[in-house]
Enzyme design. Sequence first.
Site, PDB file in Angstrom:
ATOM      1  N   TYR A   1     -31.436 -21.290   1.947  1.00  0.00           N
ATOM      2  CA  TYR A   1     -30.061 -21.549   1.505  1.00  0.00           C
ATOM      3  C   TYR A   1     -29.752 -23.046   1.609  1.00  0.00           C
ATOM      4  CZ  TYR A   1     -29.148 -16.531   2.250  1.00  0.00           C
ATOM      5  OH  TYR A   1     -29.169 -15.170   2.209  1.00  0.00           O
TER       6      TYR A   1
ATOM      7  N   ASP B   1     -22.965 -13.660  -2.436  1.00  0.00           N
ATOM      8  CA  ASP B   1     -21.507 -13.522  -2.531  1.00  0.00           C
ATOM      9  C   ASP B   1     -21.011 -14.015  -3.887  1.00  0.00           C
ATOM     10  OD1 ASP B   1     -21.326 -12.467  -0.008  1.00  0.00           O
ATOM     11  OD2 ASP B   1     -20.770 -14.351   0.966  1.00  0.00           O
TER      12      ASP B   1
ATOM     13  N   TYR C   1     -26.030 -13.797   7.655  1.00  0.00           N
ATOM     14  CA  TYR C   1     -24.817 -14.305   7.013  1.00  0.00           C
ATOM     15  C   TYR C   1     -24.687 -15.794   7.324  1.00  0.00           C
ATOM     16  CZ  TYR C   1     -23.430  -9.412   6.326  1.00  0.00           C
ATOM     17  OH  TYR C   1     -23.380  -8.089   5.946  1.00  0.00           O
TER      18      TYR C   1
END
Length: 442
Positions: free
Chosen positions: A333, A269, A405
């Site tokens: 992440y 993003d 996500y």
Amino acid sequence: MDIEILKSYPLCHRCFGRLYAKLLHTSNYERGRSIKMTKAIELESKLYDLKERSGGVERLKWGDVEEEIKKIKEELSYLYRSGLTEIRAIEGLEVDSSKCPWCKGIFQEKNLEKILEKTLKLLSEYEYDTFLVGTLLPKSIKKFEERIKTPYMESIKQEFNRTMGKLLIEKTSKTVERENPDIVILINPYKKKVKLQITPVYIKGRYRKLVRGIPQTRWPCGYCKGKGCEKCNFTGKKYTTSVEEIIAGPFMEAFKGKSEAFHGAGREDIDVRMLGDGRPFVLEIKEPKVRKVNLEEIGEKINKSGMVEVLNLEYGTRKDIISFKNKPHKKTYLALVECEEEVSDKELSELEKKLENLTVYQRTPQRVSHRRADLVRIRKVYKAWTERIDPKRFKLKVYCDGGLYIKELISGDDGRTSPSVSKILNKRCVCKELDVLKVHDE
């Protein structure tokens, strides 16, 4: 050999020989002339014998002899008209090799010279080592080839490719490459038209995005669709720059390309950094006039931007794009999570356990639903680690499937993602910051 085809089509020596291209290891011209000569000798010898016998005592009716002589002369006339002017028994017929219905004179020296001159002029603008000639045939010639096709024939474009290839090797000292040439030269020899198909240059490597607030690829303004308006200050862009533009700019300048395409192994993003050893990418430079540059120097120039760094730069191929586009990569992440209520150490420990090897059902998030299909995706979290910052905030490191996500894994997205960190902790949680630490493409 059937010379009936010459009755309908006065094929020149080269084109006639092409009908039997797979039968004898020589040039089409020599093959065609030799076959015609053999047939002509056979016919002339028959004609000679008939004339000799008609003056003798054999019991032949003159009418029969006359008819046979007429037939032989007719067959000889087909050969003569097709360019075999050595025939003694026929004289005075029109012979013009440019009227051959197949080649129409495209192999004539002046025609080849004109096409060669055009080709060399176009090539002079480009740096290249290898090339391939491709011949474009008019529909009428393709249909003609279908009508006269023999089991031993080759298409005229194969011979023209060979002929022009040899001339170009002689003039340029470059190499013919069939699998992956730097340049494909497309020629319509009937119209004397030449165009070049320039193979792109592919640069592969990895990039790190060090700042938040820039997209991976150029993002056109939503109001003017890239044309330029007051809303985008006439830039045509929603964001001032992008990872693509920062990387592609110096490469485009060095390679003198016409345009480019940026291919990343997934994307992060706009507000997400890409850290660690970076994300794999391939930059495709279209129609480059230069094919060899110092990649290390260009890399250093990009890295001075302070926003994006590149590493492991090397030349690639189109297969590199296909390779990582078709292969999903697991990711690691690091998220900064903020909760509405305080979270205990015990709760964080339980969260780690419950996230490990967790299957997540994730309906397309609301924030991207306007541009993504409304689907339920099944992804997996393999491992999770937490680190407290203060009573309401903690770091969450997640090793999971690509395409999960993470922001919605934390928030739950109003129940569209289940299970979620919010649901497991029974507290409203949001992702305040997110970084990609690793793309596992080993």
